[in-house]
Design an enzyme around this catalytic site. Structure first.
Site, PDB file in Angstrom:
ATOM      1  CB  THR A 102      -0.923   0.002   1.241  1.00  0.00           C
ATOM      2  OG1 THR A 102      -1.653  -1.213   1.254  1.00  0.00           O
ATOM      3  CG2 THR A 102      -1.875   1.170   1.219  1.00  0.00           C
ATOM      4  CB  THR A 178       0.794  -3.646   6.542  1.00  0.00           C
ATOM      5  OG1 THR A 178      -0.468  -3.803   5.890  1.00  0.00           O
ATOM      6  CG2 THR A 178       1.254  -2.213   6.431  1.00  0.00           C
ATOM      7  CG  ASP A 179      -2.001  -8.283   4.198  1.00  0.00           C
ATOM      8  OD1 ASP A 179      -2.397  -7.213   4.695  1.00  0.00           O
ATOM      9  OD2 ASP A 179      -2.753  -9.070   3.596  1.00  0.00           O
ATOM     10  CE  LYS A 257      -2.414  -5.304   8.624  1.00  0.00           C
ATOM     11  NZ  LYS A 257      -2.499  -5.204   7.160  1.00  0.00           N
TER      12      LYS A 257
END
Lengths: 443, 443
Positions: A102, A178-179, A257
């Protein structure tokens, strides 16, 4: 023509010949301000425009308050006249290794979907203050959303990082989805042997062209850590609160996360944050491995990805353990319950795996805390079956570590010894929950 | 003879002929107190003794301060003379359904291991205040640590609970191991159809004979909820802070064990706590389904346990998805990354599963937040493959729910409809993170 505004806001911007990203002076009933017009998804109302101020913050302005807008600089002219950023002798060199995600994407406002940047350098253009922190060079190595990364991508990242560190970079910033950022951070922690320079992974939960983006603060924090800190570890630099107050510097093997969408989705697990970074400074919170100026890092990409991660559940059948063997996996990480338990009925299958030379590491699906296989009967049976306790490692970190260890060892004793040895801070010597409680407390 | 004390503490207790659990008056240099001597693991020092006060709290006393100890009542005599607890007309009837776990266990101080109580009623003897809250009857149905529970145990629990509720119980308390308590709470939430009475699951992280036990407060809270609250749901009542301050009342489908050993290991996920319970009162925090006095609950034990739970990881192979099919599983719950993503390479296998009539539900391994498959390309591909979005359900709750749904449906449309329908609060209509942020903030 404004691409993104609709209705009344669109009409107003058109009247003053304003386009997205134009630098404007806005005269309102409450005073004046200067900033760049930021695109706005059409799902929002048509009564506000969003302006990025010189300090990097975005603000929304109600169009009813706007008296006049003057364009100071057209966005398309800006592109043509953009000066080559000069190398500044007083600043360190920090490469921005871009892998996708992202943070290197923008919203397609017609569909609402997020797509990769067509012109990735824009990321730097949008945050001019970065040029005052470091001499940044943009180094794209691939462009993947992080759910699609594999151990091969980890190798590429680690190799590029070591090349840069060994040829003059003070530190490295890696822009990353980020995943699976915490998986990559763990992999880099193991693959970058003798690392004594800062390597900061950074991402964003909202793309940089959104009013609510977290990319600006996160990137500034990451570049600061790489350019100014003496942290000699792989870290994750992401928002530490829902506001734009500060970013955490989290140990790469001790973070996860923990929210699908919040900007402060990454939290430290079983280890305090190393530091927090505000726009002004880096505040150290806990111990870390110190950077060493003339150190050389060694890239070790030997890794065997044939490891299976299994979260147990009540009533599960041992059949899946048998499948793991027949599918050719070389290792198994179990995220058991509580202190590291599994249903008793799968223990015989686990024992057979271990007897066949397939290591089984036990972690906990509680994520927080440390496994202890000596308190309850089930734990004792697991130890007797030959499992390796994962101590206070996250299941994901144990998975990555076992892949790395299997790239180096065939023999069970060697595997066990490496798994139980703290290599990169992934096993804490003790967790002082009193000194640093994860805040479970609700308001 | 004291069983558990060593060294100087042992010598002192022997001098006054004190044994474990004796009721004593202790005269110290600072004053007098009355309480029961609690056993102490020999790993601790020999300079303190632990006394349970009449208010239920345990305190440690330095033996250097002890002037004299007078035995008021011998523990073994107490057993013989224990009066039958009289039924009190002014109190409601609350059965304590015991299933096993640490809360119905004690520490074997010779080995340090935890073993099941030989005399389970002792649990009630040790907390006399329970007799002032409800007419409690002890109903053991099995004795298992919760890692060994299966859907069959869930059925037994739900059936027993419904029988009790339909024959006069105001509410039911279920003593349960903590490891899989949230799985059982979810199962009961689905199996107890039209539940309009309080059903409180309760456990402890430390057994009741330990100075640091959390069993006392948790049990008092659970019995209060069952006897006094108008909550018509399945809830978990466990410590809300590291101290003995209060217990949370958490919605059974919206809580998770998040620490291996902390007393406040259970935290609410994607839904605020329903209430907090102190020794004095029940403080309501958020909305809940109200109890109805003359309601009848329906037990529905139809459940198919052939569901697989898969946490994805970077670089995973699709081979495991193929195995799930060949092993005869009827459903798959995936805990993907971020907003609910999986590696793209496994999507074709997922699509084939769905085509073959095996439902695939997508949740997130972040645990907090809601999946959204419309933001990124991977999510759109998954939707196209026919997956069912798990909304803001925990992976474990989606697993239990899919088991329940497969006990009722064969056809994909029916399965999908039931999975997407909120049955017991497992899908929130919206999560207001602003109104109720899980506190990620470290001090």
């Amino acid at each position: 023509m404004p691409l993104s505004y609709v209705g009344k806001a669109c009409a107003l911007l058109e009247r003053y010949n304003v386009e997205d990203y134009d630098l404007v002076r806005i005269i309102t009933t409450k005073g004046e301000l200067v900033g760049r017009i930021i695109p706005r998804p059409s799902i929002f109302d048509d009564e506000h425009i969003i302006v990025k101020l010189p300090n990097g913050y975005n603000i929304g302005i109600n169009i009813a308050r706007i008296v006049e807008i003057r364009v100071l600089e057209k966005a398309y002219q800006r592109e043509e006249t953009i000066p080559e950023v000069k190398f500044r002798e007083d600043l360190p060199y920090v490469p921005l290794v871009v892998t996708g995600g992202t943070i290197s994407s923008r919203v397609d406002y017609r569909t609402g979907a997020v797509r990769a940047y067509e012109r990735p350098e824009e990321l730097l253009d949008l945050i001019p203050e970065l040029a005052d922190i470091a001499n940044i060079k943009y180094k794209p190595i691939f462009a993947e959303f992080s759910e699609n990364l594999t151990p091969n991508h980890w190798r590429k990242m680690a190799e590029k990082t070591s090349e840069e560190l060994n040829s003059g970079a003070r530190g490295v910033v890696i822009a990353h989805g980020t995943d699976t950022m915490h998986y990559s951070a763990a992999a880099l922690s193991f693959m970058l042997v003798n690392l004594r320079k800062p390597v900061a992974l950074v991402g964003s939960q909202r793309s940089i062209d959104r009013p609510s983006t977290d990319a600006v603060l996160n990137l500034i924090a990451a570049v600061k850590v790489a350019a100014q800190s003496d942290i000699g570890e792989v870290v994750i630099t992401m928002h530490g609160s829902p506001s734009d107050e500060f970013a955490w510097v989290l140990r790469g093997v001790k973070a996860r996360k923990m929210h699908t969408s919040r900007r402060d989705a990454f939290i430290p697990v079983n280890s305090p944050p190393i530091a927090r970074v505000t726009r002004d400074k880096i505040e150290i919170i806990s111990d870390y491995r110190k950077a060493e100026e003339n150190s050389k890092v060694e890239f070790d990409g030997r890794i065997d990805d044939r490891v299976f991660l299994l979260y147990t559940w009540p009533g599960m059948s041992p059949d899946i353990i048998e499948s793991i063997r027949s599918l050719g996996y070389r290792g198994l990480v179990i995220a058991g319950t509580g202190l590291g338990h599994t249903p008793s009925c799968i223990i015989p299958s686990i024992e057979r795996l271990v007897k066949d030379g397939i290591p089984v590491v036990i972690t906990s699906q509680t994520l927080f805390g440390r496994v202890n296989l000596r308190v309850y009967e089930t734990g004792r049976l697991l130890l007797k079956a030959g499992v390796i306790p994962g101590e206070d490692m996250l299941p994901e970190v144990a998975l990555v570590k076992l892949m790395f260890v299997l790239g180096h060892c065939d023999e069970m004793n060697c595997i066990k010894e490496m798994m139980l040895k703290n290599m990169a801070g992934e096993i804490s010597s003790s967790i002082s929950m009193r000194d640093f409680p994860p805040c479970w407390v609700m308001r």
